[in-house]
Design a protein around this motif. Structure first.
Motif, PDB file in Angstrom:
ATOM      1  N   LEU A 118       0.950  -1.602  -0.039  1.00  0.00           N
ATOM      2  CA  LEU A 118      -0.134   0.151  -0.064  1.00  0.00           C
ATOM      3  C   LEU A 118       0.769   1.434   0.009  1.00  0.00           C
ATOM      4  N   THR A 119       1.890   1.345   0.946  1.00  0.00           N
ATOM      5  CA  THR A 119       3.080   2.360   0.413  1.00  0.00           C
ATOM      6  C   THR A 119       3.993   2.149  -0.977  1.00  0.00           C
ATOM      7  N   GLU A 120       4.423   1.404  -0.556  1.00  0.00           N
ATOM      8  CA  GLU A 120       4.797   0.472  -2.229  1.00  0.00           C
ATOM      9  C   GLU A 120       4.870   1.170  -2.857  1.00  0.00           C
ATOM     10  N   ARG A 121       3.344   0.768  -3.599  1.00  0.00           N
ATOM     11  CA  ARG A 121       2.528   0.612  -4.886  1.00  0.00           C
ATOM     12  C   ARG A 121       2.045   1.682  -4.423  1.00  0.00           C
ATOM     13  N   HIS A 122       1.983   2.473  -3.933  1.00  0.00           N
ATOM     14  CA  HIS A 122       1.101   3.750  -3.482  1.00  0.00           C
ATOM     15  C   HIS A 122       0.024   4.515  -4.880  1.00  0.00           C
ATOM     16  N   GLN A 123       1.661   5.052  -5.677  1.00  0.00           N
ATOM     17  CA  GLN A 123       1.163   5.247  -7.300  1.00  0.00           C
ATOM     18  C   GLN A 123       0.986   4.948  -8.044  1.00  0.00           C
ATOM     19  N   GLN A 124       0.014   3.561  -7.661  1.00  0.00           N
ATOM     20  CA  GLN A 124      -0.070   2.377  -8.986  1.00  0.00           C
ATOM     21  C   GLN A 124      -1.664   2.510  -9.375  1.00  0.00           C
ATOM     22  N   ALA A 125      -1.585   1.780 -10.273  1.00  0.00           N
ATOM     23  CA  ALA A 125      -2.927   1.946 -10.451  1.00  0.00           C
ATOM     24  C   ALA A 125      -3.680   0.652 -10.070  1.00  0.00           C
ATOM     25  N   ALA A 126      -4.808   1.120 -10.056  1.00  0.00           N
ATOM     26  CA  ALA A 126      -5.122  -0.151  -9.264  1.00  0.00           C
ATOM     27  C   ALA A 126      -5.404  -1.363  -9.749  1.00  0.00           C
ATOM     28  N   GLY A 127      -5.589  -1.292 -11.488  1.00  0.00           N
ATOM     29  CA  GLY A 127      -5.980  -1.980 -12.642  1.00  0.00           C
ATOM     30  C   GLY A 127      -5.577  -2.691 -12.872  1.00  0.00           C
ATOM     31  N   THR A 128      -3.887  -2.263 -12.239  1.00  0.00           N
ATOM     32  CA  THR A 128      -2.372  -2.880 -12.583  1.00  0.00           C
ATOM     33  C   THR A 128      -1.958  -4.491 -11.776  1.00  0.00           C
ATOM     34  N   LEU A 129      -2.952  -3.828 -11.005  1.00  0.00           N
ATOM     35  CA  LEU A 129      -1.960  -4.575  -9.983  1.00  0.00           C
ATOM     36  C   LEU A 129      -2.345  -6.535  -9.861  1.00  0.00           C
ATOM     37  N   SER A 130      -1.779  -7.251  -9.361  1.00  0.00           N
ATOM     38  CA  SER A 130      -1.889  -8.418  -9.609  1.00  0.00           C
ATOM     39  C   SER A 130      -3.537  -9.249  -8.410  1.00  0.00           C
ATOM     40  N   GLY A 131      -4.068 -10.328  -8.830  1.00  0.00           N
ATOM     41  CA  GLY A 131      -4.961 -10.782  -7.972  1.00  0.00           C
ATOM     42  C   GLY A 131      -5.552 -10.902  -7.002  1.00  0.00           C
ATOM     43  N   GLY A 132      -3.904 -10.870  -5.958  1.00  0.00           N
ATOM     44  CA  GLY A 132      -3.301 -11.012  -4.789  1.00  0.00           C
ATOM     45  C   GLY A 132      -3.345  -9.309  -3.771  1.00  0.00           C
ATOM     46  N   GLN A 133      -2.382  -9.087  -4.940  1.00  0.00           N
ATOM     47  CA  GLN A 133      -2.576  -7.405  -4.703  1.00  0.00           C
ATOM     48  C   GLN A 133      -3.388  -6.704  -4.017  1.00  0.00           C
ATOM     49  N   LYS A 134      -4.686  -6.904  -4.914  1.00  0.00           N
ATOM     50  CA  LYS A 134      -5.562  -6.075  -5.077  1.00  0.00           C
ATOM     51  C   LYS A 134      -7.256  -6.446  -4.112  1.00  0.00           C
ATOM     52  N   GLN A 135      -6.563  -8.486  -3.201  1.00  0.00           N
ATOM     53  CA  GLN A 135      -7.322  -8.437  -2.078  1.00  0.00           C
ATOM     54  C   GLN A 135      -6.923  -7.833  -1.321  1.00  0.00           C
ATOM     55  N   GLN A 136      -6.157  -7.557  -1.305  1.00  0.00           N
ATOM     56  CA  GLN A 136      -5.017  -6.478   0.081  1.00  0.00           C
ATOM     57  C   GLN A 136      -5.509  -5.582  -0.105  1.00  0.00           C
ATOM     58  N   LEU A 137      -5.909  -5.136  -1.267  1.00  0.00           N
ATOM     59  CA  LEU A 137      -6.057  -3.633  -1.037  1.00  0.00           C
ATOM     60  C   LEU A 137      -7.184  -3.226  -0.783  1.00  0.00           C
ATOM     61  N   GLY A 138      -8.607  -4.334  -1.250  1.00  0.00           N
ATOM     62  CA  GLY A 138     -10.203  -4.425  -1.136  1.00  0.00           C
ATOM     63  C   GLY A 138     -10.405  -4.498   0.607  1.00  0.00           C
ATOM     64  N   ILE A 139      -9.389  -5.284   1.198  1.00  0.00           N
ATOM     65  CA  ILE A 139      -9.554  -5.809   2.134  1.00  0.00           C
ATOM     66  C   ILE A 139      -9.040  -4.290   3.403  1.00  0.00           C
ATOM     67  N   ALA A 140      -7.970  -3.306   2.430  1.00  0.00           N
ATOM     68  CA  ALA A 140      -6.825  -2.353   3.300  1.00  0.00           C
ATOM     69  C   ALA A 140      -8.493  -1.177   2.964  1.00  0.00           C
ATOM     70  N   ARG A 141      -9.599  -1.060   2.214  1.00  0.00           N
ATOM     71  CA  ARG A 141     -10.166   0.132   2.350  1.00  0.00           C
ATOM     72  C   ARG A 141     -11.650  -0.887   2.830  1.00  0.00           C
ATOM     73  N   ALA A 142     -11.978  -1.525   3.192  1.00  0.00           N
ATOM     74  CA  ALA A 142     -12.884  -2.265   4.566  1.00  0.00           C
ATOM     75  C   ALA A 142     -11.899  -2.076   5.938  1.00  0.00           C
ATOM     76  N   ILE A 143     -11.082  -2.407   6.153  1.00  0.00           N
ATOM     77  CA  ILE A 143     -10.409  -1.505   7.047  1.00  0.00           C
ATOM     78  C   ILE A 143     -11.298   0.249   7.550  1.00  0.00           C
ATOM     79  N   VAL A 144     -10.311   1.212   7.026  1.00  0.00           N
ATOM     80  CA  VAL A 144     -11.026   2.060   7.072  1.00  0.00           C
ATOM     81  C   VAL A 144     -11.744   2.161   6.773  1.00  0.00           C
ATOM     82  N   SER A 145     -12.695   1.693   6.966  1.00  0.00           N
ATOM     83  CA  SER A 145     -14.503   2.611   6.368  1.00  0.00           C
ATOM     84  C   SER A 145     -15.458   1.806   7.096  1.00  0.00           C
ATOM     85  N   GLY A 146     -14.814   0.725   8.031  1.00  0.00           N
ATOM     86  CA  GLY A 146     -15.157  -0.162   8.445  1.00  0.00           C
ATOM     87  C   GLY A 146     -15.596  -0.394  10.188  1.00  0.00           C
ATOM     88  N   GLN A 147     -15.851   0.863  10.685  1.00  0.00           N
ATOM     89  CA  GLN A 147     -15.936   1.037  11.798  1.00  0.00           C
ATOM     90  C   GLN A 147     -17.329   0.827  12.789  1.00  0.00           C
TER      91      GLN A 147
END
Length: 227
Positions: A118-147
């Motif tokens: 999330l830090t190393e690739r912060h300027q990379q377009a999400a569509g160019t991530l691998s499947g596992g990397q998108k999974q990490q980003l998706g979980i991170a999005r849930a963590i920062v919004s799931g109060q």
């Protein structure tokens, strides 16, 4: 926290989920399990308004969510990472996180500590991530919004076992602060070790809802067996 009563859902006139009664308390972790095609994803889609609610009631923290008003769940602090990860492919990793972050909310666990990319690739377009990397980003999005509630569909999809353990440890820590957590997967694996309860679906219905303990493993193994 989240309560379902006789919830039915599906697509158009096709019923997939039938008469589901389910409750998860604040701070509780639940493993939602079942073989492929048993209705787990459709149940989540019905809850979050991505499938048609055909009957029953739904409430979050004592507040009723009427049919056709799924935005209330997000407004009240519920977050879903769907099976397709729910990332915006044209936005960067940083933009995806910024868009998901709930104003004024600081999660108990910083997802950047779990997922260095999330830090190393912060300027990379999400569509160019691998499947596992998108999974990490998706979980991170849930963590920062799931109060109040975090739901992760197909949690282990594309993740290495060591990363799965890190994610489960993080979700356990988040739950300890009062957030309800539902982790969904076809494979029981580590989920049962990290969950207070197990809920198993079969043919669109809940066939088991009980504590996740060594004493219940034999029954769970029978319900989850292939064939």
């Amino acid at each position: 926290m989240l309560e379902l009563h006789e919830l039915c859902g599906g697509y158009g006139q096709a019923a997939v989920v039938r008469d589901v009664d389910f409750r998860i308390a604040a701070g509780e972790t639940v493993a939602l399990l079942g073989r492929n095609g048993t209705g787990k994803t459709t149940l989540l889609r019905t809850i979050f308004g991505l499938a048609d609610r055909q009957g029953g009631t739904l409430s979050l923290a004592g507040r009723t969510v009427p049919p056709g008003r799924p935005e209330l769940l997000a407004r009240w602090g519920a977050a879903l990472m769907p099976e397709d990860r729910g990332v915006f492919p044209s936005l960067t990793v940083a933009e995806n996180l910024r868009l998901a972050t709930r104003k004024g909310f600081v999660p108990a666990v910083d997802p950047r500590e779990i997922f260095p990319l999330l830090t190393e690739r912060h300027q990379q377009a999400a569509g160019t991530l691998s499947g596992g990397q998108k999974q990490q980003l998706g979980i991170a999005r849930a963590i920062v919004s799931g109060q109040s509630l975090i739901v992760v569909d197909e949690l282990t999809q594309g993740l290495q076992p060591s990363v799965v353990r890190d994610v489960l440890e993080a979700l356990t820590g988040i739950a300890a602060t009062g957030v309800a957590v539902v982790a969904v997967d076809q494979h029981a694996g580590l989920l049962l070790d990290r969950s207070h309860r197990a809920v198993v679906m079969e043919a669109g219905r809940v066939v088991f809802d009980g504590p996740s303990t060594p004493q219940t493993r034999e029954e769970l193994d029978r319900l989850l067996a292939v064939g």
